[in-house]
Scaffold this motif. Sequence first.
Motif, PDB file in Angstrom:
ATOM      1  N   LYS A  92     -18.721   6.947   7.743  1.00 53.46           N
ATOM      2  CA  LYS A  92     -20.137   6.591   7.690  1.00 53.46           C
ATOM      3  C   LYS A  92     -21.019   7.724   7.169  1.00 53.46           C
ATOM      4  N   ALA A  93     -20.473   8.923   7.025  1.00 51.00           N
ATOM      5  CA  ALA A  93     -21.278  10.039   6.515  1.00 51.00           C
ATOM      6  C   ALA A  93     -21.610   9.842   5.043  1.00 51.00           C
ATOM      7  N   ASP A  94     -20.609   9.422   4.249  1.00 48.91           N
ATOM      8  CA  ASP A  94     -20.861   9.263   2.815  1.00 48.91           C
ATOM      9  C   ASP A  94     -20.069   8.112   2.198  1.00 48.91           C
ATOM     10  N   TYR A  95     -19.346   7.369   3.050  1.00 48.29           N
ATOM     11  CA  TYR A  95     -18.583   6.206   2.587  1.00 48.29           C
ATOM     12  C   TYR A  95     -17.580   6.541   1.487  1.00 48.29           C
ATOM     13  N   CYS A  96     -17.072   7.774   1.504  1.00 50.23           N
ATOM     14  CA  CYS A  96     -15.965   8.133   0.621  1.00 50.23           C
ATOM     15  C   CYS A  96     -14.646   7.763   1.303  1.00 50.23           C
ATOM     16  N   TRP A  97     -13.621   7.595   0.516  1.00 52.07           N
ATOM     17  CA  TRP A  97     -12.310   7.257   1.054  1.00 52.07           C
ATOM     18  C   TRP A  97     -11.524   8.493   1.479  1.00 52.07           C
ATOM     19  N   ASP A  98     -10.638   8.291   2.425  1.00 56.65           N
ATOM     20  CA  ASP A  98      -9.696   9.330   2.840  1.00 56.65           C
ATOM     21  C   ASP A  98      -8.594   9.430   1.799  1.00 56.65           C
ATOM     22  N   VAL A  99      -8.734  10.392   0.905  1.00 54.25           N
ATOM     23  CA  VAL A  99      -7.712  10.640  -0.118  1.00 54.25           C
ATOM     24  C   VAL A  99      -7.106  12.028   0.051  1.00 54.25           C
ATOM     25  N   SER A 100      -7.356  12.622   1.221  1.00 48.73           N
ATOM     26  CA  SER A 100      -6.949  14.003   1.462  1.00 48.73           C
ATOM     27  C   SER A 100      -5.910  14.162   2.562  1.00 48.73           C
ATOM     28  N   SER A 101      -5.927  13.275   3.551  1.00 48.37           N
ATOM     29  CA  SER A 101      -5.098  13.497   4.741  1.00 48.37           C
ATOM     30  C   SER A 101      -3.612  13.307   4.447  1.00 48.37           C
ATOM     31  N   LYS A 102      -2.805  14.013   5.213  1.00 47.42           N
ATOM     32  CA  LYS A 102      -1.356  13.852   5.140  1.00 47.42           C
ATOM     33  C   LYS A 102      -0.982  12.407   5.429  1.00 47.42           C
ATOM     34  N   GLN A 103      -1.765  11.764   6.303  1.00 42.30           N
ATOM     35  CA  GLN A 103      -1.476  10.382   6.672  1.00 42.30           C
ATOM     36  C   GLN A 103      -1.590   9.444   5.463  1.00 42.30           C
ATOM     37  N   SER A 104      -2.712   9.537   4.737  1.00 42.06           N
ATOM     38  CA  SER A 104      -2.887   8.664   3.570  1.00 42.06           C
ATOM     39  C   SER A 104      -1.933   9.011   2.439  1.00 42.06           C
ATOM     40  N   LEU A 105      -1.544  10.280   2.373  1.00 40.05           N
ATOM     41  CA  LEU A 105      -0.675  10.725   1.292  1.00 40.05           C
ATOM     42  C   LEU A 105       0.805  10.603   1.643  1.00 40.05           C
ATOM     43  N   THR A 106       1.092   9.827   2.683  1.00 38.24           N
ATOM     44  CA  THR A 106       2.470   9.581   3.113  1.00 38.24           C
ATOM     45  C   THR A 106       2.687   8.090   3.295  1.00 38.24           C
ATOM     46  N   HIS A 107       3.779   7.583   2.793  1.00 35.78           N
ATOM     47  CA  HIS A 107       4.115   6.171   2.945  1.00 35.78           C
ATOM     48  C   HIS A 107       4.221   5.792   4.414  1.00 35.78           C
ATOM     49  N   GLU A 108       3.494   4.771   4.814  1.00 34.55           N
ATOM     50  CA  GLU A 108       3.440   4.299   6.202  1.00 34.55           C
ATOM     51  C   GLU A 108       2.947   5.385   7.146  1.00 34.55           C
ATOM     52  N   GLY A 109       2.209   6.350   6.639  1.00 39.55           N
ATOM     53  CA  GLY A 109       1.793   7.480   7.461  1.00 39.55           C
ATOM     54  C   GLY A 109       0.496   7.289   8.205  1.00 39.55           C
ATOM     55  N   GLY A 110      -0.291   6.296   7.832  1.00 35.48           N
ATOM     56  CA  GLY A 110      -1.593   6.087   8.468  1.00 35.48           C
ATOM     57  C   GLY A 110      -2.713   6.327   7.475  1.00 35.48           C
ATOM     58  N   GLY A 111      -3.869   6.735   8.001  1.00 33.33           N
ATOM     59  CA  GLY A 111      -5.010   6.987   7.144  1.00 33.33           C
ATOM     60  C   GLY A 111      -5.619   5.710   6.590  1.00 33.33           C
ATOM     61  N   ASP A 112      -6.636   5.873   5.734  1.00 31.45           N
ATOM     62  CA  ASP A 112      -7.290   4.717   5.123  1.00 31.45           C
ATOM     63  C   ASP A 112      -6.310   3.906   4.285  1.00 31.45           C
ATOM     64  N   ALA A 113      -5.392   4.582   3.614  1.00 30.35           N
ATOM     65  CA  ALA A 113      -4.443   3.892   2.739  1.00 30.35           C
ATOM     66  C   ALA A 113      -3.617   2.867   3.509  1.00 30.35           C
ATOM     67  N   PHE A 114      -3.185   3.237   4.700  1.00 24.69           N
ATOM     68  CA  PHE A 114      -2.360   2.329   5.504  1.00 24.69           C
ATOM     69  C   PHE A 114      -3.157   1.108   5.927  1.00 24.69           C
TER      70      PHE A 114
END
Length: 305
Positions: A92-114
């Motif tokens: 909600k701070a800037d409505y950018c996506w999580d493209v940085s976390s280990k979670q999003s950058l890992t298959h089935e890892g979590g984050g916005d991508a999951f």
Amino acid sequence: MLIPTFLAALSETTTSAQALSSQLTQINDFGPNPRNVSMYIYVPKSLAAKPPILVVPHWCHGTAQAAFNGRPYAAMSDTYGFISIWPDSPNKADYCWDVSSKQSLTHEGGGDAFGIVSMVRWALKEYKGDPDRVFVTGTSSGAMMTNVLIGSYPDVFAAGSAEAGVPFGCFAGEGYGVWSDACATGKIIKNGTEWAKMVFDAYPEYKGFRPKMQVFHGTKDEVLYPQNLKEEIKQWTTVLGLNSTPTSTTPDTPLKGWTRYKYGTKFEAYEAAGVGHNIPNQADVVMEWFDLRCTTGNCYSRTRN
């Protein structure tokens, strides 16, 4: 993530003013969603048999509704019968996506991508969609998420199209809301093997089909510098096992001053001369890349490419 506020000024069309057959609808319970990403879906009244799915993540300072209003894909789906998913960032701070976390950058890892992949899986089951024809396209932060989804979930997507983004992993850091000034300003430079390793490390045991990829970038991009186009080219040509020299170069395509560089059939890059970060959306080119106008027969898919 602190970013220039003018990223919110990306051009919008008037999808909301068009006569659509259905409406954008929020889905609350769609599966695992550790970051509480919101899901909105557009299902045309006339749905294709075994419909394809198009995911459209919004830009920074944008929303699912803003992307829906600013892109013509809902109207196009009324003609061609595919489903579109419009995720809404939990940041909600800037409505950018999580493209940085280990979670999003890992298959089935979590984050916005999951969370976004959970939306796709829900829609495929709910509407008996075609799991071999799932696509993703976005601009700016949405383009970054497109790169992330194609990298982390090559088993889910058939192709991606990213407008004014950065390579997979370029923003990698500690946390879900990292802004990498080094990446944004084109200071993170790697060779193709180094970039490809970041993608392969996201899902190291995966040896299957790799989605094809399309990227666009302006030569005067003042937010995500044009060096990022060169880095995307190095990354995806290496991931896809392609020669780094274009197989064809076509000037004034799709617009005057734009140049298309094709690298075989699975990767292409568009360099828009004199264009800044507010790059004009090329929905017709994206539709052609995804083959979403194809409704029967030998349409592009993960099994037919």
